[in-house]
Write an enzyme that holds these catalytic residues in place. Structure first.
Site, PDB file in Angstrom:
ATOM      1  CG  ASP A   8      -2.296   0.626   0.902  1.00 44.43           C
ATOM      2  OD1 ASP A   8      -2.321   1.722   0.294  1.00 44.43           O
ATOM      3  OD2 ASP A   8      -3.324   0.025   1.240  1.00 44.43           O
TER       4      ASP A   8
ATOM      5  N   GLY B  79       4.061   1.401  -2.400  1.00 44.62           N
ATOM      6  CA  GLY B  79       4.017   1.608  -3.839  1.00 44.62           C
ATOM      7  C   GLY B  79       2.634   1.926  -4.338  1.00 44.62           C
ATOM      8  CG  ASP B  80       0.312   4.141  -7.945  1.00 43.03           C
ATOM      9  OD1 ASP B  80      -0.738   3.477  -7.855  1.00 43.03           O
ATOM     10  OD2 ASP B  80       0.420   5.166  -8.652  1.00 43.03           O
ATOM     11  CG  PHE B  81      -2.992  -0.461  -6.615  1.00 39.58           C
ATOM     12  CD1 PHE B  81      -3.645   0.413  -7.468  1.00 39.58           C
ATOM     13  CD2 PHE B  81      -3.470  -0.595  -5.324  1.00 39.58           C
ATOM     14  CE1 PHE B  81      -4.742   1.144  -7.046  1.00 39.58           C
ATOM     15  CE2 PHE B  81      -4.575   0.134  -4.892  1.00 39.58           C
ATOM     16  CZ  PHE B  81      -5.214   1.004  -5.752  1.00 39.58           C
TER      17      PHE B  81
ATOM     18  CG  HIS C 290     -15.630  -1.485  -4.716  1.00 43.31           C
ATOM     19  ND1 HIS C 290     -16.619  -1.502  -3.755  1.00 43.31           N
ATOM     20  CD2 HIS C 290     -14.551  -0.948  -4.086  1.00 43.31           C
ATOM     21  CE1 HIS C 290     -16.169  -1.021  -2.626  1.00 43.31           C
ATOM     22  NE2 HIS C 290     -14.914  -0.682  -2.799  1.00 43.31           N
TER      23      HIS C 290
END
Length: 335
Positions: free
Chosen positions: A201, A226-228, A245
């Site tokens: 995350d 990090g950034d997914f 979602h």
């Protein structure tokens, strides 16, 4: 009363429904349930304990009593019901933080202006707050804390039954993508002592993770900030709970592709979201889907998941229901 009048009366009554979550939020905000022991309590004593106006507090409690949160006695005193116990901040599965999140202005205002989504087809949130949902949180630490605490509270009662519903392998690496405070990963690691977990995350979210508080999983976890949308850590099983979602299909496909690229051969991706059922019966996913329309995300049907996974080079293997509103949508490489 004729049918037309009955219909009008019902719809008018339904239009007043927003006042119940308003009362629920008010009660949660002043922590009135924390001051309600097993015995009946007078409104006056509760008002003194919470620093509130007794007359208006009585109005809030009276409305909550109509929905079984509290019970009003013949003498005008109030007690918590079994349901109402979850309003206490010290309850084993307290709903208080989730209530405050779901009734926050960032949720409430877009819902009240949902007509913008119908006429413009865009995001009511962006129109109102002049920035995207998550960018707003990035610049408002107080609201971000409300969101993350609320999501953790929602997850707390879901994580154990979700972990129990799936047959996790005895060894390997489980990556919890956008895993927040780590509640789901904790339950998975507890069930399979041979697994290693990675909580992925953003840095400010990981700062409040809970994994280090539990001796039974010591040495079997790590964190990865990090950034997914850019990259995710390598692993055998990916957990993506209540993430997709939040995003449209194009954005969700990016997240899934990143997982597929990082996934070990024979790996699996578990999308943990509500699956919208067909037909007219009520289901929380249908309510949440309308709320998500005010942002950029959506809840999805089984057919939606098949299409989305295909766009990411994956295929649907099966859907595993749980005792919660969520299901595990298991995906494998489509190669």
């Amino acid at each position: 009363m004729n049918t037309a009048r009955q219909s009008a009366a019902r719809l008018i009554d339904e239009s007043l429904g927003f006042l119940f979550p308003a009362a629920l939020r008010a009660a949660a905000a002043v922590r009135v349930a924390d001051h309600m022991a097993d015995d009946d309590e007078s409104v006056e004593r509760l008002a003194e304990a919470t620093g509130t106006d007794a007359r208006n507090l009585g109005r809030v409690l009276r409305l909550l009593a109509t929905r079984g949160v509290v019970e009003e006695t013949a003498t005008g005193r109030f007690r918590l019901t079994t349901t109402g116990q979850a309003l206490r901040s010290d309850a084993p599965h307290s709903a208080r933080a989730a209530i405050l999140m779901l009734t926050d202005a960032t949720m409430w205002r877009p819902a009240g202006e949902m007509h913008r989504c119908l006429t413009d087809g865009g995001s009511a949130f962006t129109d109102i707050f002049e920035t995207s949902f998550f960018d707003y949180f990035a610049r408002d630490a107080e609201t971000a804390a409300v969101f993350h605490d609320g999501m953790a509270a929602m997850s707390d009662h879901e994580n154990e039954p979700i972990a129990q519903a799936y047959d996790f392998p005895p060894t390997g690496t489980v990556v919890d993508v956008g895993g927040g405070h780590g509640g789901l990963l904790l339950e998975v690691l507890r069930r399979q002592p041979g697994l290693h977990g990675v909580l992925h995350d953003q840095t400010h979210v990981l700062a409040d993770h809970r994994l280090g508080d539990h001796d039974d999983i010591a040495g079997r976890w790590s964190t990865a900030d990090g950034d997914f949308f850019s990259t995710v850590p390598p692993g055998d099983i990916y957990l993506i709970k209540r993430i997709l979602h939040d995003w449209n299909d194009e954005q969700s496909a990016v997240i899934l592709r990143n997982c597929r690229r990082a996934m070990a051969p024979g790996g699996r991706i578990l999308v943990i979201d509500a699956v919208v059922p067909p037909g007219n019966r009520p289901h929380q996913s249908k309510t949440l889907d309308l709320m998500m329309s005010s942002f950029v995300g959506r809840e999805r049907t089984e057919e939606d998941f098949v299409r989305l996974l295909g766009e990411a080079g994956l295929r649907l293997r099966r859907i595993v229901p749980t005792s919660t509103v969520l299901s595990l949508v298991e995906a494998v490489s489509g190669d």
